[in-house]
Design a protein around this motif. Structure first.
Motif, PDB file in Angstrom:
ATOM      1  N   ALA A 122       0.838  -1.201   0.000  1.00  0.00           N
ATOM      2  CA  ALA A 122       0.000   0.000   0.000  1.00  0.00           C
ATOM      3  C   ALA A 122       0.870   1.247   0.000  1.00  0.00           C
ATOM      4  O   ALA A 122       0.623   2.198  -0.748  1.00  0.00           O
ATOM      5  CB  ALA A 122      -0.921  -0.009   1.212  1.00  0.00           C
ATOM      6  N   SER A 123       1.939   1.222   0.826  1.00  0.00           N
ATOM      7  CA  SER A 123       2.736   2.445   0.884  1.00  0.00           C
ATOM      8  C   SER A 123       3.547   2.633  -0.394  1.00  0.00           C
ATOM      9  O   SER A 123       3.774   3.758  -0.820  1.00  0.00           O
ATOM     10  CB  SER A 123       3.622   2.500   2.130  1.00  0.00           C
ATOM     11  N   SER A 124       3.940   1.509  -1.035  1.00  0.00           N
ATOM     12  CA  SER A 124       4.689   1.716  -2.282  1.00  0.00           C
ATOM     13  C   SER A 124       3.754   2.225  -3.377  1.00  0.00           C
ATOM     14  O   SER A 124       4.123   3.063  -4.187  1.00  0.00           O
ATOM     15  CB  SER A 124       5.446   0.456  -2.694  1.00  0.00           C
ATOM     16  N   THR A 125       2.483   1.754  -3.384  1.00  0.00           N
ATOM     17  CA  THR A 125       1.524   2.281  -4.361  1.00  0.00           C
ATOM     18  C   THR A 125       1.296   3.767  -4.103  1.00  0.00           C
ATOM     19  O   THR A 125       1.256   4.584  -5.024  1.00  0.00           O
ATOM     20  CB  THR A 125       0.171   1.532  -4.238  1.00  0.00           C
ATOM     21  N   GLN A 126       1.183   4.076  -2.797  1.00  0.00           N
ATOM     22  CA  GLN A 126       0.960   5.477  -2.429  1.00  0.00           C
ATOM     23  C   GLN A 126       2.131   6.348  -2.883  1.00  0.00           C
ATOM     24  O   GLN A 126       1.941   7.427  -3.437  1.00  0.00           O
ATOM     25  CB  GLN A 126       0.848   5.555  -0.924  1.00  0.00           C
ATOM     26  N   ALA A 127       3.358   5.814  -2.672  1.00  0.00           N
ATOM     27  CA  ALA A 127       4.543   6.577  -3.072  1.00  0.00           C
ATOM     28  C   ALA A 127       4.573   6.754  -4.585  1.00  0.00           C
ATOM     29  O   ALA A 127       4.916   7.825  -5.094  1.00  0.00           O
ATOM     30  CB  ALA A 127       5.806   5.857  -2.617  1.00  0.00           C
ATOM     31  N   ARG A 128       4.185   5.682  -5.302  1.00  0.00           N
ATOM     32  CA  ARG A 128       4.169   5.772  -6.771  1.00  0.00           C
ATOM     33  C   ARG A 128       3.176   6.825  -7.235  1.00  0.00           C
ATOM     34  O   ARG A 128       3.457   7.647  -8.090  1.00  0.00           O
ATOM     35  CB  ARG A 128       3.793   4.414  -7.367  1.00  0.00           C
ATOM     36  N   LEU A 129       1.990   6.785  -6.583  1.00  0.00           N
ATOM     37  CA  LEU A 129       0.954   7.755  -6.978  1.00  0.00           C
ATOM     38  C   LEU A 129       1.407   9.172  -6.672  1.00  0.00           C
ATOM     39  O   LEU A 129       1.206  10.094  -7.469  1.00  0.00           O
ATOM     40  CB  LEU A 129      -0.357   7.457  -6.240  1.00  0.00           C
ATOM     41  N   ALA A 130       2.047   9.316  -5.491  1.00  0.00           N
ATOM     42  CA  ALA A 130       2.511  10.654  -5.100  1.00  0.00           C
ATOM     43  C   ALA A 130       3.563  11.141  -6.080  1.00  0.00           C
ATOM     44  O   ALA A 130       3.557  12.301  -6.507  1.00  0.00           O
ATOM     45  CB  ALA A 130       3.077  10.614  -3.694  1.00  0.00           C
ATOM     46  N   SER A 131       4.463  10.212  -6.464  1.00  0.00           N
ATOM     47  CA  SER A 131       5.520  10.603  -7.388  1.00  0.00           C
ATOM     48  C   SER A 131       4.925  10.957  -8.750  1.00  0.00           C
ATOM     49  O   SER A 131       5.350  11.915  -9.394  1.00  0.00           O
ATOM     50  CB  SER A 131       6.524   9.469  -7.487  1.00  0.00           C
ATOM     51  N   ARG A 132       3.898  10.160  -9.170  1.00  0.00           N
ATOM     52  CA  ARG A 132       3.285  10.483 -10.455  1.00  0.00           C
ATOM     53  C   ARG A 132       2.578  11.845 -10.386  1.00  0.00           C
ATOM     54  O   ARG A 132       2.663  12.652 -11.301  1.00  0.00           O
ATOM     55  CB  ARG A 132       2.289   9.397 -10.861  1.00  0.00           C
ATOM     56  N   ALA A 133       1.916  12.088  -9.233  1.00  0.00           N
ATOM     57  CA  ALA A 133       1.220  13.375  -9.091  1.00  0.00           C
ATOM     58  C   ALA A 133       2.229  14.514  -9.176  1.00  0.00           C
ATOM     59  O   ALA A 133       1.984  15.540  -9.816  1.00  0.00           O
ATOM     60  CB  ALA A 133       0.480  13.409  -7.762  1.00  0.00           C
ATOM     61  N   LYS A 134       3.415  14.273  -8.558  1.00  0.00           N
ATOM     62  CA  LYS A 134       4.442  15.322  -8.575  1.00  0.00           C
ATOM     63  C   LYS A 134       4.936  15.552 -10.008  1.00  0.00           C
ATOM     64  O   LYS A 134       5.056  16.684 -10.453  1.00  0.00           O
ATOM     65  CB  LYS A 134       5.602  14.899  -7.671  1.00  0.00           C
ATOM     66  N   THR A 135       5.175  14.430 -10.714  1.00  0.00           N
ATOM     67  CA  THR A 135       5.656  14.553 -12.095  1.00  0.00           C
ATOM     68  C   THR A 135       4.611  15.269 -12.957  1.00  0.00           C
ATOM     69  O   THR A 135       4.940  16.148 -13.745  1.00  0.00           O
ATOM     70  CB  THR A 135       5.931  13.151 -12.685  1.00  0.00           C
ATOM     71  N   ASP A 136       3.333  14.880 -12.769  1.00  0.00           N
ATOM     72  CA  ASP A 136       2.276  15.524 -13.556  1.00  0.00           C
ATOM     73  C   ASP A 136       2.202  17.011 -13.249  1.00  0.00           C
ATOM     74  O   ASP A 136       2.041  17.847 -14.125  1.00  0.00           O
ATOM     75  CB  ASP A 136       0.915  14.872 -13.266  1.00  0.00           C
ATOM     76  N   PHE A 137       2.345  17.307 -11.951  1.00  0.00           N
ATOM     77  CA  PHE A 137       2.280  18.710 -11.549  1.00  0.00           C
ATOM     78  C   PHE A 137       3.428  19.495 -12.182  1.00  0.00           C
ATOM     79  O   PHE A 137       3.236  20.572 -12.750  1.00  0.00           O
ATOM     80  CB  PHE A 137       2.354  18.802 -10.017  1.00  0.00           C
ATOM     81  N   LEU A 138       4.627  18.891 -12.129  1.00  0.00           N
ATOM     82  CA  LEU A 138       5.786  19.574 -12.706  1.00  0.00           C
ATOM     83  C   LEU A 138       5.636  19.735 -14.212  1.00  0.00           C
ATOM     84  O   LEU A 138       5.989  20.773 -14.774  1.00  0.00           O
ATOM     85  CB  LEU A 138       7.060  18.804 -12.385  1.00  0.00           C
ATOM     86  N   ALA A 139       5.085  18.687 -14.849  1.00  0.00           N
ATOM     87  CA  ALA A 139       4.898  18.771 -16.297  1.00  0.00           C
ATOM     88  C   ALA A 139       3.918  19.898 -16.622  1.00  0.00           C
ATOM     89  O   ALA A 139       4.146  20.690 -17.541  1.00  0.00           O
ATOM     90  CB  ALA A 139       4.380  17.452 -16.825  1.00  0.00           C
ATOM     91  N   ALA A 140       2.850  19.986 -15.817  1.00  0.00           N
ATOM     92  CA  ALA A 140       1.853  21.037 -16.066  1.00  0.00           C
ATOM     93  C   ALA A 140       2.476  22.410 -15.836  1.00  0.00           C
ATOM     94  O   ALA A 140       2.296  23.343 -16.628  1.00  0.00           O
ATOM     95  CB  ALA A 140       0.650  20.836 -15.149  1.00  0.00           C
ATOM     96  N   MET A 141       3.270  22.512 -14.748  1.00  0.00           N
ATOM     97  CA  MET A 141       3.916  23.789 -14.444  1.00  0.00           C
ATOM     98  C   MET A 141       4.867  24.176 -15.569  1.00  0.00           C
ATOM     99  O   MET A 141       4.926  25.316 -16.013  1.00  0.00           O
ATOM    100  CB  MET A 141       4.730  23.687 -13.153  1.00  0.00           C
ATOM    101  N   SER A 142       5.635  23.167 -16.000  1.00  0.00           N
ATOM    102  CA  SER A 142       6.623  23.444 -17.044  1.00  0.00           C
ATOM    103  C   SER A 142       5.908  23.903 -18.310  1.00  0.00           C
ATOM    104  O   SER A 142       6.350  24.813 -19.000  1.00  0.00           O
ATOM    105  CB  SER A 142       7.482  22.213 -17.264  1.00  0.00           C
ATOM    106  N   HIS A 143       4.754  23.283 -18.590  1.00  0.00           N
ATOM    107  CA  HIS A 143       3.971  23.673 -19.760  1.00  0.00           C
ATOM    108  C   HIS A 143       3.526  25.126 -19.629  1.00  0.00           C
ATOM    109  O   HIS A 143       3.663  25.937 -20.539  1.00  0.00           O
ATOM    110  CB  HIS A 143       2.755  22.749 -19.875  1.00  0.00           C
ATOM    111  N   GLU A 144       3.031  25.450 -18.441  1.00  0.00           N
ATOM    112  CA  GLU A 144       2.524  26.808 -18.233  1.00  0.00           C
ATOM    113  C   GLU A 144       3.654  27.845 -18.298  1.00  0.00           C
ATOM    114  O   GLU A 144       3.464  28.945 -18.767  1.00  0.00           O
ATOM    115  CB  GLU A 144       1.821  26.909 -16.869  1.00  0.00           C
TER     116      GLU A 144
END
Ligand code: ADP
Length: 725
Positions: A190-212
């Motif tokens: 569960a915690s590794s899934t959570q970490a993966r999701l958190a990392s993906r959310a961070k990457t998505d956020f950074l990608a969106a920021m970088s786009h903006e």
């Protein structure tokens, strides 16, 4: 303290231990009830009494655990077990098998105490179990007198009962171990899934920021380039240069943050391709020439002429590594203008294992020993760097070390505070091919001044490898005296011609008048463009700091007339392009871009590149325009309202297929720099993609490549026009 709670205060974690105590308690209670029934059946109340300590221990353990004192509960639980087994061994010894009972007891402490965290408690309980067993074995079964139960009864009933109890307890222990392992596994997953999701959310956020951020940055970078190419006063040029440098710095921070998130998300992929080894290093050093000059640092390059011409590598990432190390070395070796210059040397050669060995050494501030261990950690900067506000994000070296690891290489550092730093990178040489080009220097002599700090001496080995002879003069007077006698097989390298090199007062030794016209000379200069413009006669100038092998070879070839002479000073791509710009109407480019500022930028850039732009605001308008009119190429943003770039491409490709038309090149300009966006563009039917901000040079190259490839007759005329550029 012994009973101080040192398991995680976290509720979930605590409940695992509680669960174990409760499960095993039920097992023990079941055994005790069994013994009581047997005692009743045999009419032996003393046997029932033996269950007392185990039962009491279990009850207290359950209470303590339930009331938030699980460690005390678990200790009491273990103690109860030891007392019960020891008493049983002494009192019903005719049937007791102490070894077997103590063996079962041994599972208890490992079940109730966390190995690693509660080693003290674990050791005490295991030791107590062992001491009790020893006592029973040493003192003997009859130390406290005759057994309570007669031999016959004991053998008939108790031996089987004990065996049965041992069996139940082992089963309960196994079940508890199983539950513990399973619960931990579930939690870890569960915690590794959570970490993966958190990392993906961070990457998505950074990608969106970088786009903006990229979208407005495209406006800034594009407009600055256009401004740079217009007529500006010196002061305005300086201001524009500052804006350009600041926007480049901002972009590099965005790139670094994106790279870091890619690395953390395991999404960083290498593009291995045939790479011209020395060229990567030369281009990196060349890029930082002005940066070094501005920091009052001499950048020098030293390479081994036996390096292969090509190897398989990700040239972009290799360049990124070198640029990072070099720019740090320059930044941290900065000197005030009144002091002697700092020195940074880039050395490229081989290691003992025949790997590529790259050294970047500087004589800058150095690194204190206490910081060396965290040097490659993200966001880390030494105290000096923070104190003196050198700037930077502390991400560069973290990215560099990860990239090197991906390339199966290694990086090391040697440094002392105040004594400078040397970073050493080793990279495997894969698929080596060819040799560095060598001008034919047989019977030729290259004369230079010993001890000059321009790095000419680093070329001794390369020149000798090309058959040339390298001759050093001790003093400027010796060099000048030798140069007075004409010899067509000798070229004199004249060090560091300064700006006023034709003025006797400013440079009494090294000015052009010291060298007769017929003597072959190569003048080193940090600003050769400048000198060439002011020079009275044609000289060969070689950009120094650093001297690049490719430029040096060309200069030698020209000096010795080994090849047709090339223009002395290379124009930059931009100048060359602008000089050749035609006033004719250029190839027609349809561009779709929804951002107002970027539309203006794109229009000016395309016009500057000699194209005729037609700019629309979205994919729907672009589609209409494409249907009604003839274009040579389409440029499209990916994300636009109404019809985006992907859909626009699909519609056009569908129509082309239906109507059997030729294929118009479509190039995406995307602000989305994350992995996958390029593939998406190509899958949609586009021919190429570029990342914002788009520079004039990048636009020119990409448009040139795809425009020339275009295969439709309507462009023939304009293609001919384009090719004249
Ligand atoms: P940044 O340069 O953006 O701060 P880096 O990750 O590239 O980030 O470097 C991290 C830190 O390592 C720097 O802030 C500096 O303290 C130290 N460092 C790196 N290279 C050098 C060098 N050549 N000389 C001295 N210190 C260095």
């Amino acid at each position: 303290m012994l009973f101080e709670e040192n398991i995680p205060k976290n509720k979930d974690q605590r409940s695992i231990y509680t669960k174990v105590i409760f499960i095993t308690s039920w097992g023990i209670v079941a055994c005790c009830i069994g013994w009581m029934l047997l005692a009743y059946y045999l009419n032996e109340p003393l046997i029932a009494l033996l269950t007392g300590p185990a039962l009491l221990g279990t009850i207290f353990a359950t209470i303590f655990t339930a009331y938030g004192m699980p460690l005390l509960g678990r200790t009491v639980w273990s103690a109860g077990g030891i007392v019960a087994v020891t008493l049983a061994s002494f009192t019903i010894h005719e049937a007791a098998n102490p070894e077997l009972m103590y063996l079962v007891l041994l599972g208890g402490p490992f079940l109730t105490f966390a190995v690693g965290r509660e080693n003290l408690q674990l050791t005490i309980v295991v030791a107590a179990t062992a001491i009790s067993l020893m006592a029973v074995l040493l003192l003997g079964n009859d130390f406290f007198g005759a057994p309570w139960v007669g031999k016959e009864t004991a053998e008939k009933y108790l031996a089987t009962g004990l065996l049965f109890m041992v069996f139940i307890l082992i089963a309960v222990e196994m079940a508890a171990f199983g539950i513990l392992a399973h619960t931990n596994q579930v939690k870890m997953e569960a915690s590794s899934t959570q970490a993966r999701l958190a990392s993906r959310a961070k990457t998505d956020f950074l990608a969106a920021m970088s786009h903006e951020i990229r979208t407005p940055m495209n406006g800034v970078v594009g407009m600055v380039e256009i401004l740079e190419n217009s007529k500006l006063t010196t002061e305005q040029s300086r201001i524009v240069e500052t804006i350009r440098d600041s926007s480049t710095a901002l972009l590099s921070i965005i790139e670094n943050i994106l790279d870091m998130s890619r690395i953390e998300a395991g999404k960083l992929e290498l593009k291995l391709q045939k790479t011209e080894v020395l060229s990567v290093f030369e281009k990196s050093a060349d890029t930082l020439r002005h940066f070094a000059e501005a920091h009052h640092v001499t950048l020098l390059m030293n390479y081994d002429p036996d390096l292969p011409k090509y190897m398989s590598c990700d040239s972009g990432r290799l360049r990124q590594i070198i640029l990072n190390l070099l720019s740090n070395a320059i930044k941290f070796s900065k000197r005030p203008p009144e002091d002697p210059k700092g020195q940074v040397i880039l050395t490229v050669g081989f290691s003992d294992k025949d790997d590529l060995k790259v050294e970047v050494s500087d004589d800058g501030i150095g690194i204190g020993e206490e910081f060396l261990s965290s040097l490659f950690d993200p966001f880390e900067q030494s105290a000096e760097v923070r104190r003196h506000e050198f700037g930077g994000s502390g991400l560069g070296l973290a990215i560099v070390s990860q990239l090197i690891e991906k390339l199966n290489g290694s990086i090391g550092v040697q440094s002392q505070r105040g004594q400078g730093t040397t970073f050493t990178v080793h990279l495997p040489i894969i698929d080596r091919e060819g040799q560095i080009r060598c001008p034919d220097l047989r019977n030729k002599t290259i004369a230079y001044l010993k001890n000059s700090d321009d790095g000419v001496h680093y070329f001794q080995k390369p020149i000798e490898k090309c058959g040339g002879h390298f001759k050093a003069f001790d003093t400027p007077a010796d060099l000048i005296a030798a140069a007075q006698i004409r010899n067509d097989n000798v070229v004199y390298i004249v060090p560091f011609a300064c700006d006023d090199w034709q003025n006797d007062k400013a440079s009494p030794v090294f000015n052009s008048r010291n060298f007769p016209d017929e003597t072959k000379t190569i003048f080193l200069s940090p600003a050769p463009h400048h000198l060439a413009e002011r020079s009275e006669r044609e000289h060969i100038f070689l950009p120094s700091a650093p001297i690049l092998n490719s430029a040096f070879s060309k200069a030698l070839e020209r000096a010795f007339n080994l090849k047709a002479p090339k223009p002395n000073v290379d124009n930059s791509e931009k100048d060359e392009f602008l000089a050749n710009k035609s006033d004719d109407v250029g190839p027609r480019i349809l561009a779709a871009e929804d951002n107002d500022i970027n539309r203006v930028v794109l229009e000016s850039q395309l016009a500057q590149l000699g194209y005729t732009p037609v700019i629309v605001e979205d994919g729907a308008k672009a589609y209409e325009a494409w249907k009604l009119d003839d274009f040579d190429l389409i440029l499209t943003d990916c994300q636009m309202p109404i019809v985006d770039g992907f859909e626009l491409t699909r519609k056009i490709r569908d129509d082309e297929e239906k109507d059997g038309q030729g294929r118009i090149p479509i190039i995406a300009i995307t602000a989305n720099a994350v992995r996958g966006e390029g593939e998406r563009c190509l899958l949609a039917g586009m021919d190429a993609y570029m990342t914002k901000p788009t520079t004039l040079a990048a636009l020119k190259v990409t448009l040139g490549q795809h425009y020339k490839k275009a295969d439709h007759t309507s462009t023939e005329q304009s293609e001919a026009r384009f090719k004249t550029e």
